[in-house]
Design a protein around this motif. Sequence first.
Motif, PDB file in Angstrom:
ATOM      1  N   ILE A  51       0.817  -1.213   0.000  1.00  0.00           N
ATOM      2  CA  ILE A  51       0.000   0.000   0.000  1.00  0.00           C
ATOM      3  C   ILE A  51       0.857   1.273   0.000  1.00  0.00           C
ATOM      4  O   ILE A  51       0.507   2.270  -0.644  1.00  0.00           O
ATOM      5  CB  ILE A  51      -0.989  -0.018   1.194  1.00  0.00           C
ATOM      6  CG1 ILE A  51      -2.051   1.069   0.998  1.00  0.00           C
ATOM      7  CG2 ILE A  51      -0.257   0.125   2.516  1.00  0.00           C
ATOM      8  CD1 ILE A  51      -3.236   0.924   1.939  1.00  0.00           C
TER       9      ILE A  51
ATOM     10  N   THR B 258      -2.078   6.777   1.855  1.00  0.00           N
ATOM     11  CA  THR B 258      -2.625   5.428   1.687  1.00  0.00           C
ATOM     12  C   THR B 258      -4.152   5.406   1.809  1.00  0.00           C
ATOM     13  O   THR B 258      -4.787   4.418   1.439  1.00  0.00           O
ATOM     14  CB  THR B 258      -2.035   4.472   2.743  1.00  0.00           C
ATOM     15  OG1 THR B 258      -2.354   4.959   4.058  1.00  0.00           O
ATOM     16  CG2 THR B 258      -0.522   4.369   2.595  1.00  0.00           C
TER      17      THR B 258
ATOM     18  N   SER C 247      -7.252   2.625   0.618  1.00  0.00           N
ATOM     19  CA  SER C 247      -8.083   1.924   1.609  1.00  0.00           C
ATOM     20  C   SER C 247      -9.563   2.205   1.393  1.00  0.00           C
ATOM     21  O   SER C 247     -10.398   1.306   1.515  1.00  0.00           O
ATOM     22  CB  SER C 247      -7.674   2.342   3.024  1.00  0.00           C
ATOM     23  OG  SER C 247      -6.335   1.984   3.292  1.00  0.00           O
TER      24      SER C 247
ATOM     25  N   MET D  81      -5.753  -4.636   1.517  1.00  0.00           N
ATOM     26  CA  MET D  81      -4.861  -5.026   0.425  1.00  0.00           C
ATOM     27  C   MET D  81      -5.232  -6.379  -0.168  1.00  0.00           C
ATOM     28  O   MET D  81      -4.975  -6.636  -1.338  1.00  0.00           O
ATOM     29  CB  MET D  81      -3.411  -5.045   0.901  1.00  0.00           C
ATOM     30  CG  MET D  81      -2.777  -3.662   0.987  1.00  0.00           C
ATOM     31  SD  MET D  81      -2.819  -2.755  -0.601  1.00  0.00           S
ATOM     32  CE  MET D  81      -1.610  -3.690  -1.555  1.00  0.00           C
TER      33      MET D  81
END
Length: 203
Positions: free
Chosen positions: A33, A44, A48, A54
């Motif tokens: 990520i 990140t 998300s 992930m």
Amino acid sequence: MTSMPPKTQIPKEKILRTGLDLVIREGYEVINIKRLAQELGCSTQPISWSFGNMEAFREELFRYALNYMNSKMRPNGSNPGAALFSVGETYVNMAFDEPNLIRYLRTDSKGLVAMGGIGAVFDETKNKTLREALSRVVGFSEEKAREFMNTVVIYTQGLVTFIIDGTITVSREEALQMLENVGIMHMVYAGIPYEKASVLLRQ
């Protein structure tokens, strides 16, 4: 009262394309990520928000990469023999141009077959139409058509493996000629005259 800054929105397509570009350029091992965020020029959080975690991203990336590969491997030819051969040619070319992508997709060989990769030729339901067309156009029995398809695919897979692993050192032109020779030889073995076989693979 201080208002919250708006969420940075990055389309899922862009995130997936960035992941695919990383796989092709550097290999699947670099995918995480933080690296994705670095490539996208963001935190990140947008990743998300789009995928949740992930693991979900990796599942979607595999499908995205397979669709990309299959879009490049569309059959091209005026007869089923040439169409099958054109897929093999594209696969060999990818071994030279995008070896990391092939390595990545081979991490899930069963998924690759189930989702329509080159190995799907071994699926009886999926290959029935092509087998019947080969039998009708080329002049094979259906059993010989099956043998031809399996031989070409197995040889192509082996050749691609040797190329991306560095087991053999051949030029692109030599590899493509090797593939063509196998196709012609198997047609001749099945009773097709050499001259006709040569033309059928190139039409």
